[in-house]
Scaffold this motif. Sequence first.
Motif, short mmCIF file in Angstrom:
data_model
loop_
_atom_site.label_atom_id
_atom_site.label_comp_id
_atom_site.label_asym_id
_atom_site.label_seq_id
_atom_site.Cartn_x
_atom_site.Cartn_y
_atom_site.Cartn_z
N ASP A 39 0.81 -1.22 0.00
CA ASP A 39 0.00 0.00 0.00
C ASP A 39 0.84 1.28 0.00
O ASP A 39 0.29 2.36 0.13
CB ASP A 39 -0.92 -0.01 1.23
N LYS A 58 -3.72 1.33 -7.36
CA LYS A 58 -4.12 0.92 -6.01
C LYS A 58 -5.21 1.86 -5.48
O LYS A 58 -6.17 1.41 -4.83
CB LYS A 58 -2.89 0.93 -5.09
N PRO A 147 -3.45 5.35 -0.57
CA PRO A 147 -2.15 4.67 -0.46
C PRO A 147 -1.02 5.69 -0.33
O PRO A 147 -1.16 6.86 -0.71
CB PRO A 147 -2.05 3.90 -1.78
#
Length: 323
Positions: A39, A58, A147
Amino acid sequence: MKKRVGIAFQGGGFPAGAIGTGVIKSLVRKGAFTTYDIDVFSGTSAGALVATVCWGHKLKGTIEEAPRILEKQWMHFAFGFMPLVPDAKAAHMSQLLDSAARINPMYQCYSENVIVPLLRQLIKEWVLTYIPVNELISLRDKADHVPGLALGAADVLTGEVKVFTEKDFCLESILASGSLDEVNGVTIIEEGLHKGSYCDGAWGANPPLTPLIDYGIDELWFVEVLAKNRKNLPRTPAERKDRKNELWQDTLVEHELRCIEKINEWLASGRLQNEDGRYRFIKIKKVPMLLDLPAGADLVNSTSFIQRMMAYGYQQASHFLTD
């Protein structure tokens, strides 16, 4: 609970982008993004581009799409985006010719006022083709969870090593990390908190590592591009120059890794007071670079070379996951 992981991509021209692409392709195919909470993404120059693509996907929840976009992004170079540089010898020759031509003031003026602005515009368009900056900024500002992102740059006037985070994300932060003085010039941010004149982030941090301490990661996966160990002695001036660049950039990396290791030692010994839980033990793992790339390889953009580097990154990441 899944281990929280930060991935750091070292820069180094076309090989760096291609190797990073291969690494991500392997991680996605082998389910690493499911097994681990990957992450946080860090990178400099070409590594910053790889990190930003991963961060964006992400953020959108489409990380499985990242390998395809990265492949298109780096194969773009091989299909006419820039003049074809078929091999390292051609790259080295072009650098020598450019250096010799700059003795002529007319060529110097032409380069600074025509070639560099043109390349800067082309690179800007290339970045925006594969990284939808405005869309990602809008998503970031609305998201409940964002993230982590850390892009390395260097302010050439103040000497400050700059790290742009997800809060600073914008087109200029990407361009600042990848501003090569002899290619697309200096990126100037004229106002705001990050006002400055930025050049290749490899001058300062390639890639940023210690900033990842603040993201609460359990493991740091470092994708190496500039080989720490070489099998062959550099003999030509070009080989010695490349090796010198590798050594001083790897030295910066070693300093940052040592800082993380010291925090690990202080946590283990109880010397570091950690009542607020800010610090945690971070396990450092490396996807190593084991090839002796020839001098000038960072500028090679032939289809075969980029594909070979992608395959190498995929192979190294597969070994990494197995180990």
